[in-house]
Design an enzyme around this catalytic site. Structure first.
Site, PDB file in Angstrom:
ATOM      1  N   HIS A 235     -22.190  -9.915  59.015  1.00  0.00           N
ATOM      2  CA  HIS A 235     -21.776 -10.703  58.670  1.00  0.00           C
ATOM      3  C   HIS A 235     -21.046 -11.588  57.560  1.00  0.00           C
ATOM      4  O   HIS A 235     -21.268 -13.199  57.283  1.00  0.00           O
ATOM      5  CB  HIS A 235     -22.145 -11.718  59.729  1.00  0.00           C
ATOM      6  CG  HIS A 235     -22.347 -11.894  61.088  1.00  0.00           C
ATOM      7  ND1 HIS A 235     -21.528 -11.266  61.824  1.00  0.00           N
ATOM      8  CD2 HIS A 235     -23.564 -10.834  61.494  1.00  0.00           C
ATOM      9  CE1 HIS A 235     -21.943 -10.830  63.148  1.00  0.00           C
ATOM     10  NE2 HIS A 235     -23.448 -10.370  63.184  1.00  0.00           N
ATOM     11  N   ARG A 297     -17.032 -27.916  52.842  1.00  0.00           N
ATOM     12  CA  ARG A 297     -17.012 -28.348  51.108  1.00  0.00           C
ATOM     13  C   ARG A 297     -15.808 -26.854  50.500  1.00  0.00           C
ATOM     14  O   ARG A 297     -14.600 -25.768  51.806  1.00  0.00           O
ATOM     15  CB  ARG A 297     -18.064 -26.949  50.992  1.00  0.00           C
ATOM     16  CG  ARG A 297     -18.682 -25.410  51.570  1.00  0.00           C
ATOM     17  CD  ARG A 297     -19.751 -25.237  51.768  1.00  0.00           C
ATOM     18  NE  ARG A 297     -20.172 -24.006  52.261  1.00  0.00           N
ATOM     19  CZ  ARG A 297     -19.296 -22.969  52.780  1.00  0.00           C
ATOM     20  NH1 ARG A 297     -19.033 -22.341  51.392  1.00  0.00           N
ATOM     21  NH2 ARG A 297     -19.890 -21.755  54.057  1.00  0.00           N
TER      22      ARG A 297
END
Length: 663
Positions: A235, A297
């Site tokens: 991941h 972000r």
């Protein structure tokens, strides 16, 4: 416009933000831990403040210290970079409450998108497609089992407050659900302080596609197209690219429109990324792409978007935070070519990607690529922070060109003695399926054996041996005119005989800690194209290398321990000559076999006068509870045999002597 900017981050992203800030005439302030005091981002800032010891919780995560540094240095804005405090809504509130400009997402948007279950519920309400699953408040194990059974297996258990691949478990059958749930909850509680989970249908042929969005304080939101981040390991993203391979205009329009809708649903301001999961079993289709989460972000992979759009996203952040409108309208943005980014990490793929720390004694980045790095040669990779050394970004007019450029660029990386994943990246970028765009999130795991292969490269061994041998040849020998009997050849084994071929040289060495013995003869045909050629027997077998270019050696002479380093296709190879060869025995002038250390002779496997072949085992010595096989350095005859089975011998004892000749 902001006048003075404190960057509440470190390394590569701090340097990246500083570069744009300088271009805009903005004063920059670095905060750093004591272990980072000499890092490039600290030296490059206009001002710097030490905020504590190495552990992040005592420095980079200490909000009070960062705000105190901002007050002490007269900063009027704080940029959190990515990671650390970039998605911490409480910190954003504290910055704003202190009268400073927060160069980031609104705290309310961070909170809205911070919990996966709440975010998905909000997206469903806003009309953004979400992955089928269960987002309910009932967290009883029995209820979750029922919902998983109803969704159908495989199913994915995900921590509600998760991120970075933590708190995730794939379950393939009902019987495995209870254990996977318990494990996921333990990890979620430990990592996030929240053990709640949600369930999703597990996509069997998944692609990770994300859309860069940007909003301003005037209500405008645009997208800057998509990125594909499917190449992941556990991941964690490894290679990112923009645009996404196989994306047709209609699907792009649909996914980007959904991303803009998602951003508007939370009144988004600044840079953000809407992440989607796609079922690519039949190619990319708009009806098989679902919202996964939002990163509120700037992303690590933002340079690929910059490369295909020609926009500076950090500049956009600073302008929007200063109250300006978005620099471009949607119709002014377009895709130009293809870009790819590889993350160069200090880790050893051959050892399960374990982090590698230490001093970067040698560090060379490729020419012609965009490099975003937080370190320089002579710096140190510490165990305290993310081990990323650099991001390597390339652009081409199409995907195939970009892929070949990326493979070449990461292949030119030279780092030692710290281990890196450069060779792994080079093999990955050169893989035929990758170049063809046949990628999904399971690609790396399926090809892991090939991608992490660490078999010795014959051309590298040949280059190391030739490099070492030529050090010892005098000028006449190097020019191929004659062999000097006084040449300082390795081990002194280039025998001097009138009207006879020179005796071979025995060259013991270690590669990656393993002992080897090369038996080397000058090629009778002499040097070719000014370079001497050799006939080599390696560990008793004829040695052949391919015809590809030899790698480059670091430095003009071996290191302090007799080692040289060679680099090829991203890999670093270390060869140590004439030191601690151990298992090969000690070989001296004239073919003498000496005891490499004190020990007991276990067995003698030849007789005096017998013919032996290079690499043939002569005897076995037991030393330090280990058996050491001593072998013939070249073809010849056992001219002298002193070894006796069962005898105890001191180091340096003559055990046998081999001469060129026939029995």
């Amino acid at each position: 416009m902001i006048q003075s900017l404190l960057i509440a981050n470190r390394g590569e992203i701090a340097r990246r933000i500083m570069r744009t800030a300088r271009n805009l005439g903005i004063r920059t302030i670095a905060v750093h831990s004591d272990v980072d005091a000499t890092m490039p981002f600290v030296r490059e800032a206009d001002d710097a403040v030490c905020i504590g010891p190495a552990p992040a919780r005592e420095s980079y995560l200490d909000q009070a210290k960062i705000l105190a540094a901002a007050r002490a240095t007269g900063a009027d804005a704080i940029h959190p970079g990515y990671g650390f405090l970039s998605e911490n809504a409480d910190f954003a509130d504290a910055v704003i409450a202190a009268g400073l400009v927060w160069v980031g997402a609104p705290p309310a948007a961070i909170r809205a998108m911070g919990l996966k279950d709440a975010a998905k519920a909000l997206m469903t309400k806003a009309g953004v497609p979400v992955t089928p699953g269960y987002l309910g408040a009932d967290q009883a194990a029995e209820r979750l089992q029922e919902e998983a059974d109803a969704i159908g297996y495989p199913v994915l258990i995900k921590a509600v407050a998760g991120g970075g691949g933590k708190g995730m478990r794939r379950v393939d059958a009902p019987a495995a659900f209870a254990d996977a749930l318990a494990s996921c909850r333990r990890e979620a509680a430990s990592s996030f302080g929240d053990d709640r989970v949600l369930l999703e249908k597990y996509i069997l042929n998944p692609r990770h596609i994300e859309v860069q969005v940007f909003g301003d304080t005037h209500g405008n939101v645009v997208h800057l197209f998509e990125r594909d981040c499917s190449l992941q390991r556990r991941h964690q993203k490894v290679i990112e690219e923009a645009p996404a391979p196989g994306m047709d205009p209609a699907t792009r329009e649909a996914i980007c429109a959904a991303a803009v809708k998602a951003a508007k649903a939370v009144d988004y301001v600044g840079a953000g990324t809407i992440e989607f999961i796609a079922d690519a079993s039949e190619g990319l289709r708009a009806d098989r792409i679902w919202f996964m989460e939002m990163n509120t972000r700037l992303q690590v992979e933002h340079p690929v978007t910059e490369e295909i759009t020609g926009q500076d996203l950090v500049e956009w952040q600073l302008r929007v935070a200063s109250g300006e409108g978005l620099p471009k309208r949607q119709d002014e943005l377009s895709i130009r070519g293809w870009a790819m980014e590889a993350r160069l990490y200090a880790e050893d793929p051959a050892k399960g990607f374990l982090p590698s720390i230490g001093k970067l004694e040698h560090l060379h980045f490729p020419e012609g690529a965009r490099i975003e790095s937080g370190v320089i040669e002579g710096g140190t990779v510490t165990p305290f922070y993310d081990p990323m050394i650099a991001k390597i970004i390339v652009q081409g007019h199409d995907r195939e060109t970009a892929a070949h450029k990326l493979a070449a660029a990461v292949g030119e990386v030279q780092v030692f003695p710290v281990r890196t994943n450069a060779g792994f990246l080079a093999r990955l970028a050169a893989a035929s399926d990758f170049i063809a765009g046949r990628v999904d999130t399971g690609f790396i795991e399926r090809h892991l054996g090939t991608l992490t292969g660490d078999e010795a490269d014959p051309s590298v061994t040949a280059a190391a041996l030739s490099w070492r041998l030529e050090e010892f040849m005098d000028a006449d020998f190097a020019r191929g005119r004659t062999l000097s009997p006084w040449a300082n050849a390795p081990s002194g084994l280039f025998g001097f005989r009138l009207n006879a071929d020179p005796a071979p040289a025995s060259l013991p060495f270690r590669s990656e800690g393993q002992p080897h013995l090369a038996v080397v003869r000058p090629d009778k045909t002499g040097p070719a194209a000014g370079q001497w050629r050799w006939d080599i027997t390696l560990d008793g077998k004829a040695f052949e290398s391919d015809d590809s270019p030899w790698p480059s050696a670091h430095g003009d002479s071996p290191g302090r321990d007799g080692s040289i380093f060679l680099f090829r296709k991203g890999e670093a190879y270390r060869f140590t000559f004439g030191a601690d060869i151990g298992a090969l025995g000690a070989i001296s002038a004239g073919g003498s076999i000496l005891a490499p250390m004190p020990g007991r002779i276990v067995s003698v496997e030849v007789e005096e006068g017998a013919a032996v072949s290079a690499g043939q085992r002569l005897l076995v010595l037991e030393a330090m509870k280990m058996e050491q096989a001593l072998i013939a350095p070249f073809d010849g005859v056992v001219a002298e045999l002193k070894a006796v089975a069962g005898a105890q011998v001191p180091e340096g004892t003559l055990l046998a002597r081999i001469e060129i000749g026939e029995a």
